[in-house]
Design a protein around this motif. Structure first.
Motif, PDB file in Angstrom:
ATOM      1  N   ALA A 172       0.839  -1.205   0.000  1.00  0.00           N
ATOM      2  CA  ALA A 172       0.000   0.000   0.000  1.00  0.00           C
ATOM      3  C   ALA A 172       0.871   1.251   0.000  1.00  0.00           C
ATOM      4  O   ALA A 172       0.552   2.246  -0.670  1.00  0.00           O
ATOM      5  N   SER A 173       1.989   1.221   0.732  1.00  0.00           N
ATOM      6  CA  SER A 173       2.899   2.370   0.747  1.00  0.00           C
ATOM      7  C   SER A 173       3.612   2.513  -0.591  1.00  0.00           C
ATOM      8  O   SER A 173       3.824   3.632  -1.079  1.00  0.00           O
ATOM      9  N   CYS A 174       4.008   1.381  -1.193  1.00  0.00           N
ATOM     10  CA  CYS A 174       4.629   1.439  -2.522  1.00  0.00           C
ATOM     11  C   CYS A 174       3.673   2.076  -3.519  1.00  0.00           C
ATOM     12  O   CYS A 174       4.060   2.945  -4.311  1.00  0.00           O
ATOM     13  N   ALA A 181       7.961   5.374   4.250  1.00  0.00           N
ATOM     14  CA  ALA A 181       6.523   5.071   4.261  1.00  0.00           C
ATOM     15  C   ALA A 181       6.309   3.591   4.520  1.00  0.00           C
ATOM     16  O   ALA A 181       6.639   2.754   3.674  1.00  0.00           O
ATOM     17  N   ASP A 182       5.790   3.274   5.680  1.00  0.00           N
ATOM     18  CA  ASP A 182       5.519   1.896   6.068  1.00  0.00           C
ATOM     19  C   ASP A 182       4.264   1.913   6.928  1.00  0.00           C
ATOM     20  O   ASP A 182       4.050   2.849   7.707  1.00  0.00           O
ATOM     21  N   MET A 183       3.472   0.885   6.828  1.00  0.00           N
ATOM     22  CA  MET A 183       2.160   0.900   7.476  1.00  0.00           C
ATOM     23  C   MET A 183       2.270   1.023   8.993  1.00  0.00           C
ATOM     24  O   MET A 183       3.276   0.630   9.596  1.00  0.00           O
ATOM     25  N   SER A 231      14.867  12.708   8.174  1.00  0.00           N
ATOM     26  CA  SER A 231      13.952  11.626   7.809  1.00  0.00           C
ATOM     27  C   SER A 231      12.778  11.562   8.765  1.00  0.00           C
ATOM     28  O   SER A 231      12.908  11.897   9.955  1.00  0.00           O
ATOM     29  N   VAL A 232      11.648  11.119   8.246  1.00  0.00           N
ATOM     30  CA  VAL A 232      10.455  10.917   9.068  1.00  0.00           C
ATOM     31  C   VAL A 232       9.848   9.574   8.695  1.00  0.00           C
ATOM     32  O   VAL A 232       9.903   9.157   7.543  1.00  0.00           O
ATOM     33  N   ASP A 233       9.302   8.865   9.684  1.00  0.00           N
ATOM     34  CA  ASP A 233       8.608   7.610   9.454  1.00  0.00           C
ATOM     35  C   ASP A 233       7.111   7.828   9.546  1.00  0.00           C
ATOM     36  O   ASP A 233       6.608   8.341  10.556  1.00  0.00           O
ATOM     37  N   VAL A 234       6.410   7.439   8.489  1.00  0.00           N
ATOM     38  CA  VAL A 234       4.957   7.621   8.454  1.00  0.00           C
ATOM     39  C   VAL A 234       4.323   6.361   7.875  1.00  0.00           C
ATOM     40  O   VAL A 234       5.001   5.510   7.301  1.00  0.00           O
ATOM     41  N   GLY A 235       3.013   6.257   8.019  1.00  0.00           N
ATOM     42  CA  GLY A 235       2.301   5.126   7.441  1.00  0.00           C
ATOM     43  C   GLY A 235       0.811   5.259   7.616  1.00  0.00           C
ATOM     44  O   GLY A 235       0.339   6.019   8.473  1.00  0.00           O
TER      45      GLY A 235
END
Length: 434
Positions: free
Chosen positions: A243-245, A315-317, A399-403
């Protein structure tokens, strides 16, 4: 809950994207199809690259990792890079190099557990095989993608009469003795190995003896669907992290001719640590960036100026708050499904987010007109990680991690929100326009 026609189309496209991508190698092939249809052309790592502003290119490594980019109008030293990263692999069951054995006239296929799947969810599902196979040719070997659309395998449950406490103690499998997948009945004295090889060989139009090696995983043949009273939820395999891809790829394809150079990097092996040539721990993204810089004529000083002006979104769930299990979540950090992208934070750097990068992503969501949420894991539970800290450390960029929030992460059948996918595409599109 109002869901626009645009969001519906985006989600239907996502389900088609996932259903066409039952393995990391298929996921890359699906990305290639989308990129080529949009006018992107493929580069080869073994050849010299010649790039100029406006070029839309992509490169594949190992068949299971892909980086696509648009060369921006502005100089790299002034605009930097806008990068979004995700991963093509998902937890599951991988077929062993010599998997076939016979037991009581039934052929079983030995498997290895890849990553951290919820093993119980693989039971009683319509499973099949997908991946890549190397076949013998006159010149040595050739690699072919293969996929069986119809159910080929199954992991039948043990009857409750022989496992009386399954509902109290949970469904558990011994990974060595109880996870082999049932393929079929031996016929006319045919050996188990040939029973396994023959369907693959027939599908590829070769002799069974010409199958040299394979990388195959078991996948669920049930297609993705929408569910809920207003069809506001998604159910499919591999939402984590296809979904992130799909969201990142959709944003890139909608970027047009951006000012900054925009790049999507989809890596393999995230679920097992990322330490591979095709993983985020390898040199793939840094190699591509170095070649972008080299084509722009940047010296070492200017390359560092470029990186200092860059921004990376991992971007990772994310874990959506589950109303049936409220005690599993940190108070004040409930990421609700269909309530917007989630910014993931962890003081021990399991995620790459810091206060500044979180604020920057919040600003992008404001720009896109979408809500956003914040998530932190319970302090007494181990926290998962992503490619975010790995890539940020190797490149030295903010960098930021989101999902998008989801339920049943690492199940063979995961769930997420329809609105959230549209929100994520909008937020990532804003990042490429930043």
């Amino acid at each position: 809950m109002k869901i626009s026609d645009t969001t519906r189309r985006q989600v239907e496209n996502l389900l088609d994207f996932i259903d066409a991508s039952p393995s990391p190698w298929h996921a890359v092939a699906t990305c290639e199809e989308h990129l080529q249809a949009a006018g992107f052309s493929r580069l080869d790592e073994t050849e010299r690259w010649s790039l100029q502003a406006g070029d839309q290119r992509y490169v594949v490594r190992g068949g299971s990792a892909i980086i696509a980019f648009i060369v921006g109008r502005q100089p790299l030293t002034e605009a930097g890079l806008r990068l979004i990263g995700a991963h093509t692999d998902s937890p599951g069951l991988r077929i062993k190099p010599r998997p076939a054995e016979e037991a009581g006239g039934v052929v079983r296929l030995g498997v290895e557990v890849y990553g951290g799947p919820i093993l119980a969810t693989f039971a009683d599902r319509d499973l099949s095989l997908a991946g890549r196979v190397n076949i013998r040719t006159a010149d040595g070997f050739a690699t072919r993608l293969t996929r069986f659309a119809d159910p080929l395998l199954r992991l039948p449950n043990l009857a409750i009469h022989m496992n009386r406490e399954v509902n109290e103690n949970g469904l558990k499998f011994n990974k060595q003795t109880e996870l082999p997948l049932l393929l079929g009945i031996t016929e006319d004295g045919e050996k188990a190995e040939m029973r396994f090889r023959r369907p693959i060989a027939d599908a590829l139009g070769v002799d069974p003896a010409d199958l040299l090696t394979w990388e195959l995983n078991a996948y669920d043949t049930q297609k993705g669907t929408l569910w809920g009273a207003n069809r506001e939820f998604i159910a499919d395999s591999q939402l984590d992290n296809l979904a992130s891809c799909h969201a990142a790829l959709s944003a890139l394809l909608a970027a047009g001719q951006p000012g900054a150079t925009c790049l999507c990097a989809f890596f393999d092996h995230e679920e097992v640590g990322s330490e591979s040539a095709a993983g985020a721990g390898g040199s793939f993204v840094s190699d591509v960036i170095a070649r972008l810089a080299g084509n722009a004529g940047l010296d070492a000083e200017d390359q560092r100026r470029m990186l200092a002006r860059s921004f990376f979104i991992s971007a990772d769930m994310a874990h959506g708050w589950h109303p049936n299990f409220p005690a599993a979540y940190e108070p004040c950090h409930h990421a609700l499904v269909n309530a917007g992208p989630v910014i993931k934070s962890n003081a021990n750097q399991r995620y790459s987010t810091n206060a500044e990068t979180a604020a920057r992503f919040m600003a992008l969501c404001d720009k896109a007109g979408v809500p956003c949420q914040q998530y932190a894991h319970r302090t007494d539970l181990g926290c998962g990680s992503t490619i975010g800290p790995i890539v940020a450390a190797r490149l030295g960029i903010p960098s930021v991690d989101v999902g998008s929030p989801m339920w049943a992460m690492h199940s063979i059948r995961e769930s997420a929100g329809v609105l959230d996918h549209g929100y994520m595409i909008a937020a990532l599109s804003a990042a490429f326009a930043d």
